[in-house]
Motif scaffolding. Structure first.
Motif, short mmCIF file in Angstrom:
data_model
loop_
_atom_site.label_atom_id
_atom_site.label_comp_id
_atom_site.label_asym_id
_atom_site.label_seq_id
_atom_site.Cartn_x
_atom_site.Cartn_y
_atom_site.Cartn_z
N CYS A 1 49.18 44.96 37.46
CA CYS A 1 48.30 44.64 38.58
C CYS A 1 48.72 43.26 39.07
O CYS A 1 48.43 42.25 38.41
CB CYS A 1 46.84 44.64 38.14
SG CYS A 1 45.68 44.25 39.48
N PRO A 2 49.42 43.17 40.19
CA PRO A 2 50.00 41.89 40.60
C PRO A 2 48.96 40.91 41.09
O PRO A 2 47.91 41.31 41.62
CB PRO A 2 50.96 42.29 41.72
CG PRO A 2 50.38 43.54 42.28
CD PRO A 2 49.75 44.26 41.12
N PRO A 3 49.22 39.63 40.94
CA PRO A 3 48.29 38.62 41.47
C PRO A 3 48.23 38.69 42.99
O PRO A 3 49.17 39.12 43.65
CB PRO A 3 48.91 37.29 41.01
CG PRO A 3 49.88 37.64 39.95
CD PRO A 3 50.37 39.02 40.25
N ASN A 4 47.11 38.25 43.52
CA ASN A 4 46.95 38.10 44.97
C ASN A 4 46.40 36.69 45.21
O ASN A 4 45.20 36.47 45.24
CB ASN A 4 46.00 39.15 45.54
CG ASN A 4 45.88 39.07 47.05
OD1 ASN A 4 46.38 38.13 47.68
ND2 ASN A 4 45.22 40.05 47.65
N TYR A 5 47.33 35.75 45.37
CA TYR A 5 46.93 34.34 45.44
C TYR A 5 46.26 33.99 46.76
O TYR A 5 45.73 32.89 46.92
CB TYR A 5 48.14 33.44 45.19
CG TYR A 5 48.71 33.60 43.80
CD1 TYR A 5 47.97 33.21 42.68
CD2 TYR A 5 49.97 34.15 43.60
CE1 TYR A 5 48.48 33.36 41.40
CE2 TYR A 5 50.49 34.30 42.33
CZ TYR A 5 49.74 33.90 41.23
OH TYR A 5 50.26 34.06 39.96
N ALA A 6 46.26 34.94 47.71
CA ALA A 6 45.55 34.69 48.97
C ALA A 6 44.04 34.81 48.79
O ALA A 6 43.28 34.39 49.66
CB ALA A 6 46.02 35.67 50.04
N LEU A 7 43.62 35.41 47.67
CA LEU A 7 42.19 35.58 47.40
C LEU A 7 41.80 34.79 46.16
O LEU A 7 42.59 34.62 45.23
CB LEU A 7 41.87 37.06 47.19
CG LEU A 7 42.15 37.99 48.37
CD1 LEU A 7 41.89 39.44 47.99
CD2 LEU A 7 41.30 37.60 49.58
N ALA A 8 40.57 34.33 46.15
CA ALA A 8 40.06 33.57 45.01
C ALA A 8 39.98 34.46 43.77
O ALA A 8 39.76 35.68 43.87
CB ALA A 8 38.69 33.00 45.33
N ASN A 9 40.13 33.85 42.61
CA ASN A 9 40.10 34.61 41.36
C ASN A 9 38.81 35.40 41.18
O ASN A 9 38.82 36.47 40.56
CB ASN A 9 40.26 33.65 40.17
CG ASN A 9 41.68 33.12 40.05
OD1 ASN A 9 42.46 33.18 41.00
ND2 ASN A 9 42.01 32.60 38.88
N ASP A 10 37.71 34.87 41.70
CA ASP A 10 36.43 35.54 41.52
C ASP A 10 35.97 36.26 42.78
O ASP A 10 34.81 36.65 42.89
CB ASP A 10 35.36 34.51 41.10
CG ASP A 10 35.17 33.40 42.13
OD1 ASP A 10 35.96 33.34 43.08
OD2 ASP A 10 34.23 32.61 41.96
N ASN A 11 36.91 36.45 43.70
CA ASN A 11 36.54 37.12 44.95
C ASN A 11 37.74 37.91 45.50
O ASN A 11 38.28 37.61 46.55
CB ASN A 11 36.05 36.11 45.99
CG ASN A 11 35.47 36.77 47.24
OD1 ASN A 11 35.07 37.93 47.21
ND2 ASN A 11 35.45 36.05 48.34
N GLY A 12 38.17 38.90 44.74
CA GLY A 12 39.27 39.76 45.16
C GLY A 12 40.58 39.52 44.44
O GLY A 12 41.40 40.43 44.33
N GLY A 13 40.79 38.31 43.95
CA GLY A 13 42.02 38.03 43.20
C GLY A 13 41.84 38.34 41.73
O GLY A 13 42.13 37.50 40.86
N TRP A 14 41.39 39.55 41.46
CA TRP A 14 40.99 39.92 40.11
C TRP A 14 42.14 39.82 39.11
O TRP A 14 41.90 39.59 37.92
CB TRP A 14 40.42 41.34 40.09
CG TRP A 14 39.41 41.64 41.14
CD1 TRP A 14 39.44 42.65 42.06
CD2 TRP A 14 38.18 40.93 41.41
NE1 TRP A 14 38.34 42.63 42.87
CE2 TRP A 14 37.54 41.57 42.50
CE3 TRP A 14 37.56 39.81 40.83
CZ2 TRP A 14 36.32 41.15 43.01
CZ3 TRP A 14 36.35 39.38 41.35
CH2 TRP A 14 35.74 40.04 42.41
N CYS A 15 43.37 40.02 39.57
CA CYS A 15 44.50 40.03 38.64
C CYS A 15 45.25 38.70 38.60
O CYS A 15 46.33 38.61 38.01
CB CYS A 15 45.45 41.18 39.00
SG CYS A 15 44.70 42.80 38.70
N ASN A 16 44.70 37.70 39.25
CA ASN A 16 45.32 36.37 39.22
C ASN A 16 45.21 35.77 37.82
O ASN A 16 44.19 35.95 37.14
CB ASN A 16 44.64 35.43 40.21
CG ASN A 16 44.83 35.86 41.65
OD1 ASN A 16 45.61 36.75 41.96
ND2 ASN A 16 44.09 35.22 42.55
N PRO A 17 46.22 35.03 37.37
CA PRO A 17 46.09 34.28 36.11
C PRO A 17 44.94 33.29 36.23
O PRO A 17 44.72 32.73 37.31
CB PRO A 17 47.44 33.56 35.99
CG PRO A 17 48.39 34.35 36.85
CD PRO A 17 47.55 34.86 37.98
#
Length: 252
Positions: free
Chosen positions: A104-120
């Motif tokens: 599940c790749p990161p999506n750094y355009a979205l906040a970790n707690d608001n859509g960037g669920w797979c962000n480190p």
């Protein structure tokens, strides 16, 4: 001893048991993808291709980067349950065991707690919809979970698929029991010594040698520390794209 003292001791023992059990679980979150039949989860970043054909089925998940570990987690199994203490969208008491088959790749355009669920550094499982619906109510979209890594149970032996061309071979190892994932691999042709393979990506291991026309033996070490010595498991007539099912398997 008074009844109140006994009651307090009983609560203390119960709290200790609950605390001990919870120590085996880690906290994370889960979403789902791939459609009701799980068909959209095929051909993920681990390289397994058609998960039905490889024996993994639809109970699978894409792992966030922190869990995926550059592909080293491919094939690992996790038992997951919805954290009903934190959400009302759980199917209380249910668990499901999934295999890691994708990133599940990161999506750094979205906040970790608001859509960037797979962000480190988030531990997140983007589960197949059939797997997710074992533990969560469809409308929730995302749920808090408790998860733990468990042993994998597989039918039959380890499978090897060799692809590539000429002096470049890719070896895909599937249907791995026990720890489910591979730590290291080497192979030996009938005309060569032992050659150490390197991870190309996901569950694919790379070799740069002329091996066509040679029977192949393998030494495969799992992340659980077990090693299989698979002698001449691939016959000399092998061709690129052929799948070989062995009689070898890691212990459960």
């Amino acid at each position: 001893m008074g009844s109140s003292t006994m009651l307090l001791k009983s609560f203390a023992v119960l709290a200790l048991l609950v605390s001990s059990a919870m120590a085996d679980w880690s906290r994370g979150t889960a979403t789902f993808y791939g459609g009701k039949d799980g068909s959209g989860t095929m051909h993920g970043a681990c390289g397994y291709g058609n998960l039905y054909n490889q024996g993994y089925g639809v109970l699978n998940a894409a792992l966030s980067r922190v869990l995926f570990n550059e592909g080293a987690s491919c094939g690992q199994c996790y038992t997951i349950r919805c954290d009903d203490a934190k959400s009302g969208w759980c199917k209380v008491g249910n668990t499901v065991t999934v295999t890691a088959t994708n990133l599940c790749p990161p999506n750094y355009a979205l906040a970790n707690d608001n859509g960037g669920w797979c962000n480190p550094p988030r531990p997140h499982f983007d589960m197949s919809q059939p797997a997710w619906e074992h533990i969560g109510i469809y409308r929730a979209g995302i749920i808090p979970i408790l998860y733990q890594r468990v042993k994998c149970w597989r039918q039959g032996g380890v499978r090897l698929i060799i692809s590539g061309f000429n002096y470049f071979e890719l070896v895909l190892v599937t249907n791995v029991a026990g720890s489910g994932s591979i730590q290291s691999m080497s192979l030996k042709g009938s005309k060569t010594g032992w050659i150490t393979l390197t991870r190309n990506w996901g569950a694919l291991w790379q070799c740069n040698s002329a091996l066509v026309g040679q029977a192949l033996s393998f030494k495969i070490t799992s992340t659980g520390g077990q090693t299989l010595h698979m002698n001449s498991v691939v016959p000399a007539w092998w061709d690129f794209g052929t799948t070989f099912t062995s009689n070898y398997q890691f212990d459960y």
